[in-house]
Design an enzyme around this catalytic site. Structure first.
Site, short mmCIF file in Angstrom:
data_model
loop_
_atom_site.label_atom_id
_atom_site.label_comp_id
_atom_site.label_asym_id
_atom_site.label_seq_id
_atom_site.Cartn_x
_atom_site.Cartn_y
_atom_site.Cartn_z
NE ARG A 1 2.54 -17.50 -2.11
CZ ARG A 1 3.81 -17.65 -1.77
NH1 ARG A 1 4.49 -18.71 -2.14
NH2 ARG A 1 4.42 -16.71 -1.06
CG ASN B 1 3.44 -27.08 -2.10
OD1 ASN B 1 3.33 -28.04 -1.34
ND2 ASN B 1 3.63 -25.84 -1.65
CB CYS C 1 10.13 -20.60 1.96
SG CYS C 1 10.47 -21.98 0.92
CG ASN D 1 7.83 -17.68 -2.93
OD1 ASN D 1 7.39 -18.26 -1.94
ND2 ASN D 1 8.69 -18.23 -3.75
NE ARG E 1 3.95 -23.29 -7.40
CZ ARG E 1 3.81 -23.01 -6.12
NH1 ARG E 1 4.23 -21.85 -5.66
NH2 ARG E 1 3.27 -23.87 -5.30
CG ASP F 1 13.62 -21.35 -2.23
OD1 ASP F 1 12.76 -22.19 -2.53
OD2 ASP F 1 13.36 -20.31 -1.58
CG HIS G 1 9.42 -22.18 -5.23
ND1 HIS G 1 8.60 -21.93 -4.15
CD2 HIS G 1 8.92 -21.45 -6.27
CE1 HIS G 1 7.63 -21.09 -4.52
NE2 HIS G 1 7.80 -20.79 -5.79
CB ALA H 1 2.81 -24.25 3.81
N1 ARG Z 1 2.86 -22.72 0.00
C1 ARG Z 1 3.80 -21.91 -0.67
C2 ARG Z 1 3.66 -22.11 -2.18
O1 ARG Z 1 3.35 -23.20 -2.59
C3 ARG Z 1 5.19 -22.22 -0.21
C4 ARG Z 1 6.23 -21.33 -0.78
C5 ARG Z 1 7.62 -21.72 -0.39
N2 ARG Z 1 8.56 -20.75 -0.81
C6 ARG Z 1 9.76 -20.99 -1.36
N3 ARG Z 1 10.55 -20.00 -1.57
N4 ARG Z 1 10.11 -22.19 -1.77
O2 ARG Z 1 3.85 -21.22 -2.96
#
Ligand code: ARG
Length: 272
Positions: free
Chosen positions: A87, A14, A265, A68, A141, A172, A170, A259
């Site tokens: 991931r 991201n 998150c 997630n 995503r 959230d 995302h 991140a």
């Molecule tokens: N580095 C992670 C990703 O890109 C961060 C996830 C953040 N999570 C969230 N629920 N927004 O997937």
């Protein structure tokens, strides 16, 4: 929650993630991450929440972002399928965790998505008990096709919103439900149709997040009672919250913002 023992920014999936800017400060940032995570957990516990933890795993630096792993709605669990290979190794850990939570009767049933359909759990789902619906984000995503499965598991209408700004990848990161039903939202993250839908459904309960806060991922927050646990809160935002009877509880989570994540998150709400 899952402790940041292996947290780092070693790849970029991201726009917030810059491994080259993380590496030179690795030791300091890791320390900050640990301190921030401990403070977040202590804040939740201070507000009366019970925290379950998931063991961290080497080689999965983003597993700290437990939001997630799945979405849990009325004790029904829908496990995530991640978009990025970086991931996907987390999926087996999520499965094991929920098998345990089920054995302990903390959730009732665990569901999976059809083959090939991506959906990143609470990252792209906001369960709205005020309105008896679930908001879902899709695009960067999660696939829009996941809506059908989510709706079946959630047993309530799922309203899908396209996410159009890569920084708010995302749901959230740009939509936060408060316990009184107010929705904090980052306007630029939504399509004009999506924003119109939020306005039509939330009416005066739709509260725009100021640019300054949006860019610090302040909307990635967790509301417990009248307290909003968040990584950042400007004076303007604080006033908007206080006018509506909420207190901002700011926890230092900057290391996680590198991140692309913040309080929400780092947390998967089980609702039990
Ligand atoms: N580095 C992670 C990703 O890109 C961060 C996830 C953040 N999570 C969230 N629920 N927004 O997937």
């Amino acid at each position: 929650m899952s402790a940041p023992a292996h947290f780092e920014v070693s790849y970029a999936i991201n726009p917030w993630m810059e491994p080259d800017r993380w590496r030179p400060d690795d030791a300091t940032l890791r320390q900050q991450a640990h301190a921030g995570w401990d403070a977040l957990r202590a804040t939740y516990e201070g507000l009366g929440a019970v925290v379950e933890t998931m063991p961290p795993a080497a080689g999965l630096p983003d597993m700290v972002f437990t939001a997630n792993a799945a979405v849990v709605i009325d004790r029904q669990v829908l496990l995530a399928r991640f978009r990025h290979p970086e991931r996907q190794g987390e999926e087996a850990h999520g499965q094991a965790l929920f098998a345990q939570l089920r054995a302990r009767s903390l959730v009732d049933s665990v569901h999976a998505l059809p083959e090939g359909v991506c959906f990143e759990g609470n990252g792209d789902a906001v369960v709205d008990n005020t309105r008896g619906i679930c908001w879902m984000g899709y695009g960067p995503r999660s696939d829009l096709r996941a809506r059908e499965t989510l709706q079946a598991v959630a047993r309530r209408p799922v309203l899908a919103l396209a996410l159009v700004d890569p920084r708010f990848y995302h749901l959230d990161t740009c939509l936060c439900l408060l316990t009184g039903g107010e929705l904090l939202a980052v306007k630029r993250a939504f399509s004009p149709e999506g924003w119109a839908q939020l306005q039509a459904i939330a009416g005066p309960q739709l509260v725009e997040v100021p640019e300054e806060d949006a860019l610090q991922l302040a909307a990635n927050a967790v509301c417990i009672g009248r307290d909003l646990v968040m990584g950042y809160c400007s004076a303007t935002m604080r006033q908007r919250l206080e006018e509506r009877g909420y207190r901002a509880r700011v926890v230092p989570l900057d290391a996680f913002r590198r991140a692309g994540g913040s309080a929400r998150c780092l947390t998967l709400e089980l609702g039990t």
